[in-house]
Design a protein around this motif. Structure first.
Motif, PDB file in Angstrom:
ATOM      1  N   ASP A  25       0.854  -1.180   0.000  1.00  8.62           N
ATOM      2  CA  ASP A  25       0.000   0.000   0.000  1.00  8.62           C
ATOM      3  C   ASP A  25       0.894   1.235   0.000  1.00  8.62           C
ATOM      4  OD1 ASP A  25      -1.362   2.253   1.793  1.00  8.62           O
ATOM      5  OD2 ASP A  25      -2.959   1.137   0.796  1.00  8.62           O
ATOM      6  N   MET A  26       0.727   2.061  -1.021  1.00  8.16           N
ATOM      7  CA  MET A  26       1.594   3.223  -1.207  1.00  8.16           C
ATOM      8  C   MET A  26       1.514   4.198  -0.041  1.00  8.16           C
ATOM      9  SD  MET A  26       1.297   5.817  -4.443  1.00  8.16           S
ATOM     10  CE  MET A  26      -0.398   6.257  -4.013  1.00  8.16           C
ATOM     11  N   ASP A  27       0.302   4.459   0.460  1.00  5.41           N
ATOM     12  CA  ASP A  27       0.151   5.419   1.547  1.00  5.41           C
ATOM     13  C   ASP A  27       0.731   4.879   2.850  1.00  5.41           C
ATOM     14  OD1 ASP A  27      -1.089   7.242  -0.141  1.00  5.41           O
ATOM     15  OD2 ASP A  27      -3.091   6.471   0.268  1.00  5.41           O
ATOM     16  N   GLN A  28       0.527   3.596   3.103  1.00  3.40           N
ATOM     17  CA  GLN A  28       1.131   2.984   4.295  1.00  3.40           C
ATOM     18  C   GLN A  28       2.654   3.053   4.200  1.00  3.40           C
ATOM     19  OE1 GLN A  28       1.157  -1.247   4.360  1.00  3.40           O
ATOM     20  NE2 GLN A  28       1.347  -1.417   6.573  1.00  3.40           N
ATOM     21  N   HIS A  29       3.184   2.841   3.008  1.00  7.57           N
ATOM     22  CA  HIS A  29       4.626   2.887   2.785  1.00  7.57           C
ATOM     23  C   HIS A  29       5.175   4.277   3.112  1.00  7.57           C
ATOM     24  CE1 HIS A  29       8.314   1.531   0.614  1.00  7.57           C
ATOM     25  NE2 HIS A  29       8.427   2.814   0.350  1.00  7.57           N
ATOM     26  N   ALA A  30       4.475   5.308   2.649  1.00  5.09           N
ATOM     27  CA  ALA A  30       4.922   6.683   2.913  1.00  5.09           C
ATOM     28  C   ALA A  30       4.885   6.991   4.412  1.00  5.09           C
ATOM     29  CB  ALA A  30       4.061   7.670   2.145  1.00  5.09           C
ATOM     30  N   LEU A  31       3.809   6.572   5.073  1.00  2.08           N
ATOM     31  CA  LEU A  31       3.658   6.858   6.501  1.00  2.08           C
ATOM     32  C   LEU A  31       4.657   6.091   7.358  1.00  2.08           C
ATOM     33  CD1 LEU A  31      -0.249   6.849   6.765  1.00  2.08           C
ATOM     34  CD2 LEU A  31       1.262   8.828   7.076  1.00  2.08           C
ATOM     35  N   ALA A  32       5.142   4.967   6.854  1.00  5.40           N
ATOM     36  CA  ALA A  32       6.013   4.103   7.655  1.00  5.40           C
ATOM     37  C   ALA A  32       7.412   4.676   7.831  1.00  5.40           C
ATOM     38  CB  ALA A  32       6.109   2.716   7.013  1.00  5.40           C
ATOM     39  N   GLN A  33       7.772   5.688   7.066  1.00  3.11           N
ATOM     40  CA  GLN A  33       9.121   6.253   7.179  1.00  3.11           C
ATOM     41  C   GLN A  33       9.136   7.232   8.341  1.00  3.11           C
ATOM     42  OE1 GLN A  33      11.018   6.898   3.220  1.00  3.11           O
ATOM     43  NE2 GLN A  33       9.031   6.224   2.450  1.00  3.11           N
ATOM     44  N   GLN A  34       9.559   6.712   9.470  1.00  3.15           N
ATOM     45  CA  GLN A  34       9.315   7.327  10.770  1.00  3.15           C
ATOM     46  C   GLN A  34       9.957   8.701  10.906  1.00  3.15           C
ATOM     47  OE1 GLN A  34       9.786   4.765  14.127  1.00  3.15           O
ATOM     48  NE2 GLN A  34       9.112   2.960  13.000  1.00  3.15           N
ATOM     49  N   GLY A  35       9.149   9.631  11.385  1.00  2.00           N
ATOM     50  CA  GLY A  35       9.614  10.981  11.653  1.00  2.00           C
ATOM     51  C   GLY A  35       9.566  11.910  10.452  1.00  2.00           C
ATOM     52  N   TRP A  36       9.183  11.376   9.271  1.00  2.00           N
ATOM     53  CA  TRP A  36       9.147  12.181   8.057  1.00  2.00           C
ATOM     54  C   TRP A  36       7.705  12.321   7.581  1.00  2.00           C
ATOM     55  CZ3 TRP A  36      13.471   8.858   5.383  1.00  2.00           C
ATOM     56  CH2 TRP A  36      14.674   9.033   6.088  1.00  2.00           C
ATOM     57  N   ALA A  37       7.391  13.417   6.924  1.00  2.00           N
ATOM     58  CA  ALA A  37       6.047  13.667   6.394  1.00  2.00           C
ATOM     59  C   ALA A  37       6.109  13.594   4.876  1.00  2.00           C
ATOM     60  CB  ALA A  37       5.552  15.035   6.847  1.00  2.00           C
ATOM     61  N   LEU A  38       5.715  12.456   4.306  1.00  2.00           N
ATOM     62  CA  LEU A  38       5.813  12.226   2.871  1.00  2.00           C
ATOM     63  C   LEU A  38       4.458  11.826   2.292  1.00  2.00           C
ATOM     64  CD1 LEU A  38       9.141  10.179   2.864  1.00  2.00           C
ATOM     65  CD2 LEU A  38       8.859  12.585   2.247  1.00  2.00           C
ATOM     66  N   HIS A  39       4.241  12.210   1.039  1.00  2.00           N
ATOM     67  CA  HIS A  39       2.996  11.906   0.335  1.00  2.00           C
ATOM     68  C   HIS A  39       3.367  11.389  -1.048  1.00  2.00           C
ATOM     69  CE1 HIS A  39      -1.255  12.425  -0.795  1.00  2.00           C
ATOM     70  NE2 HIS A  39      -0.790  12.854  -1.963  1.00  2.00           N
ATOM     71  N   TYR A  40       2.809  10.226  -1.437  1.00  4.08           N
ATOM     72  CA  TYR A  40       3.159   9.596  -2.705  1.00  4.08           C
ATOM     73  C   TYR A  40       1.970   9.625  -3.663  1.00  4.08           C
ATOM     74  CZ  TYR A  40       7.383   7.443  -0.614  1.00  4.08           C
ATOM     75  OH  TYR A  40       8.597   7.217  -0.014  1.00  4.08           O
ATOM     76  N   GLU A  41       2.260   9.747  -4.968  1.00  2.53           N
ATOM     77  CA  GLU A  41       1.264   9.604  -6.027  1.00  2.53           C
ATOM     78  C   GLU A  41       1.764   8.550  -7.014  1.00  2.53           C
ATOM     79  OE1 GLU A  41      -1.574  11.091  -5.932  1.00  2.53           O
ATOM     80  OE2 GLU A  41      -1.262  12.839  -4.630  1.00  2.53           O
ATOM     81  N   GLN A  42       0.872   7.640  -7.402  1.00  5.70           N
ATOM     82  CA  GLN A  42       1.228   6.592  -8.352  1.00  5.70           C
ATOM     83  C   GLN A  42       1.143   7.141  -9.770  1.00  5.70           C
ATOM     84  OE1 GLN A  42      -0.597   2.779  -7.730  1.00  5.70           O
ATOM     85  NE2 GLN A  42      -0.280   2.098  -9.838  1.00  5.70           N
ATOM     86  N   LEU A  43       2.192   6.907 -10.583  1.00  6.43           N
ATOM     87  CA  LEU A  43       2.262   7.470 -11.927  1.00  6.43           C
ATOM     88  C   LEU A  43       2.309   6.423 -13.031  1.00  6.43           C
ATOM     89  CD1 LEU A  43       4.844  10.364 -11.356  1.00  6.43           C
ATOM     90  CD2 LEU A  43       2.344  10.454 -11.189  1.00  6.43           C
ATOM     91  N   SER A  44       2.610   5.183 -12.704  1.00  3.27           N
ATOM     92  CA  SER A  44       2.679   4.145 -13.739  1.00  3.27           C
ATOM     93  C   SER A  44       1.778   2.974 -13.360  1.00  3.27           C
ATOM     94  CB  SER A  44       4.115   3.655 -13.927  1.00  3.27           C
ATOM     95  OG  SER A  44       4.546   2.896 -12.813  1.00  3.27           O
ATOM     96  N   PRO A  45       1.327   2.186 -14.363  1.00  3.29           N
ATOM     97  CA  PRO A  45       0.405   1.083 -14.077  1.00  3.29           C
ATOM     98  C   PRO A  45       1.042  -0.002 -13.219  1.00  3.29           C
ATOM     99  CG  PRO A  45       0.417   1.621 -16.427  1.00  3.29           C
ATOM    100  CD  PRO A  45       1.561   2.353 -15.807  1.00  3.29           C
ATOM    101  N   GLY A  46       0.197  -0.658 -12.437  1.00  2.00           N
ATOM    102  CA  GLY A  46       0.658  -1.796 -11.653  1.00  2.00           C
ATOM    103  C   GLY A  46       0.236  -1.701 -10.200  1.00  2.00           C
ATOM    104  N   GLN A  47       0.402  -2.809  -9.505  1.00  2.00           N
ATOM    105  CA  GLN A  47       0.103  -2.851  -8.073  1.00  2.00           C
ATOM    106  C   GLN A  47       1.365  -2.495  -7.303  1.00  2.00           C
ATOM    107  OE1 GLN A  47      -1.593  -6.800  -7.553  1.00  2.00           O
ATOM    108  NE2 GLN A  47      -3.639  -5.937  -7.710  1.00  2.00           N
ATOM    109  N   PHE A  48       1.211  -1.649  -6.315  1.00  2.00           N
ATOM    110  CA  PHE A  48       2.360  -1.168  -5.551  1.00  2.00           C
ATOM    111  C   PHE A  48       2.932  -2.277  -4.673  1.00  2.00           C
ATOM    112  CE2 PHE A  48       4.289   0.505  -1.717  1.00  2.00           C
ATOM    113  CZ  PHE A  48       5.204   1.412  -2.234  1.00  2.00           C
ATOM    114  N   LYS A  49       4.246  -2.399  -4.708  1.00  2.00           N
ATOM    115  CA  LYS A  49       4.983  -3.228  -3.757  1.00  2.00           C
ATOM    116  C   LYS A  49       6.209  -2.434  -3.338  1.00  2.00           C
ATOM    117  CE  LYS A  49       3.526  -7.735  -5.511  1.00  2.00           C
ATOM    118  NZ  LYS A  49       3.979  -9.035  -6.093  1.00  2.00           N
ATOM    119  N   GLY A  50       6.443  -2.373  -2.052  1.00  2.00           N
ATOM    120  CA  GLY A  50       7.580  -1.596  -1.571  1.00  2.00           C
ATOM    121  C   GLY A  50       8.273  -2.255  -0.407  1.00  2.00           C
TER     122      GLY A  50
END
Length: 323
Positions: free
Chosen positions: A22-47
């Motif tokens: 999950d892209m949003d969970q991935h962004a939130l998991a980077q502790q202490g940082w405030a990041l927001h992601y947008e998906q730009l290419s086709p496919g299911q997110f894996k990180g």
């Protein structure tokens, strides 16, 4: 899911290795940082995030499966240094295309990174309180003023490869030491070794003369994006956007290609589809796909469903059921 960081005292080292779908969970998991992601290419997110927190330094490896725009901030008091594990022509940092064997660096108060599919980033984030005296000892002068900006700096292919190899090695070694919770001296030595390698890979001279032009192009793109998203339910034509930001269609297209590697129309469609996906995941009882789609300017539902499935690999109804 991988393991997440346990709770430690502020100065204690910790390790996080997290696999995400999950892209949003991935962004939130980077502790202490405030990041927001947008998906730009086709496919299911894996990180995957591999993060090691040491005193005054964070080591990071981030793997992502799809093209993304990552925006946000780390902290006003830190500086970041990053590099792609594999060079790509479709990597952009703060509106600058990143060539092979280049280092992305700057103050952590702003992050704007557009990454290609199947991408790996390595990075070190260091507190000013550690970097400033280290810099003065190494170079006998204050911290370089250009570090307050967001810059792409060229290094040699040999230095780049040495840096990549050492970062991966230190991540593994520091993870093992941090898990054992002993030998702080060994951790400091690893920290200093990797930090020195990043600094020594920087060029001796840095030319910032092109920065004003780069910043102007990026500001134009950001203004156009803000304007387009501010009229999401009734999307403006490109000519209307050009009129409001005071530029020609040709220049707007050029700036988008230069800053993000895509066209205004394609980028806006991706942003709106990302917004629909988030809204579907947070939909209130009784709220329909048609309600949400029309709010974001998608009036032809069959074409919308086709575009949605192409980008995310599932139908809007699938997303709604999963909320």
């Amino acid at each position: 899911m991988g393991s997440s960081a346990p709770h430690h005292a502020p100065d204690s080292p910790w390790v996080q290795v997290l696999d995400t779908q999950d892209m949003d969970q991935h962004a939130l998991a980077q502790q202490g940082w405030a990041l927001h992601y947008e998906q730009l290419s086709p496919g299911q997110f894996k990180g995957r995030i591999h993060q090691v927190q040491l005193p005054e330094v964070t080591l990071l490896r981030e793997d992502t499966s799809i093209a993304l725009r990552q925006r946000g901030r780390l902290d006003d008091s830190v500086y970041g240094f990053a590099m792609a594990l594999q060079d790509s022509p479709d990597l952009f940092f703060n509106g600058q295309r990143v060539p092979a064997h280049a280092i992305m660096c700057g103050k952590g108060d702003e992050v704007d990174l557009t990454t290609p599919p199947h991408f790996t980033l390595i990075a070190v984030v260091v507190e000013r309180s550690l970097l400033n005296p280290l810099w003065e000892r190494m170079y006998q002068k204050p911290l370089a003023h250009w570090l307050e900006k967001q810059l792409v700096l060229q290094t040699t292919d040999i230095k780049a490869q040495n840096l990549r190899d050492l970062q991966l090695t230190v991540l593994d070694q520091a993870s093992a030491l941090a898990h054992r919770q002993h030998d702080p001296q060994a951790l400091r030595q690893l920290r200093d070794e990797i930090l020195m390698e990043w600094l020594e890979a920087l060029p001796a001279q840095v030319d910032t003369s092109e920065l004003p032009n780069l910043e102007r192009r990026k500001k134009l793109v950001d203004r156009a994006c803000e304007l387009m998203m501010g009229h999401a339910d009734e999307p403006l034509s490109i000519l209307e956007v050009c009129s409001r930001v005071g530029t020609s269609r040709r220049k707007l297209n050029y700036c988008f290609q230069d800053v993000l590697g895509t066209t205004p129309i394609k980028y806006l469609r991706s942003l709106r589809l990302n917004s629909v996906r988030r809204a579907l995941r947070q939909a209130a009882p009784g709220e329909t796909i048609q309600d949400i789609a029309s709010h974001w300017g998608f009036w032809h539902l069959s074409q919308f469903a086709q575009d949605y499935k192409h980008l995310f690999g599932e139908l809007p109804s699938d997303t709604l059921r999963q909320r």
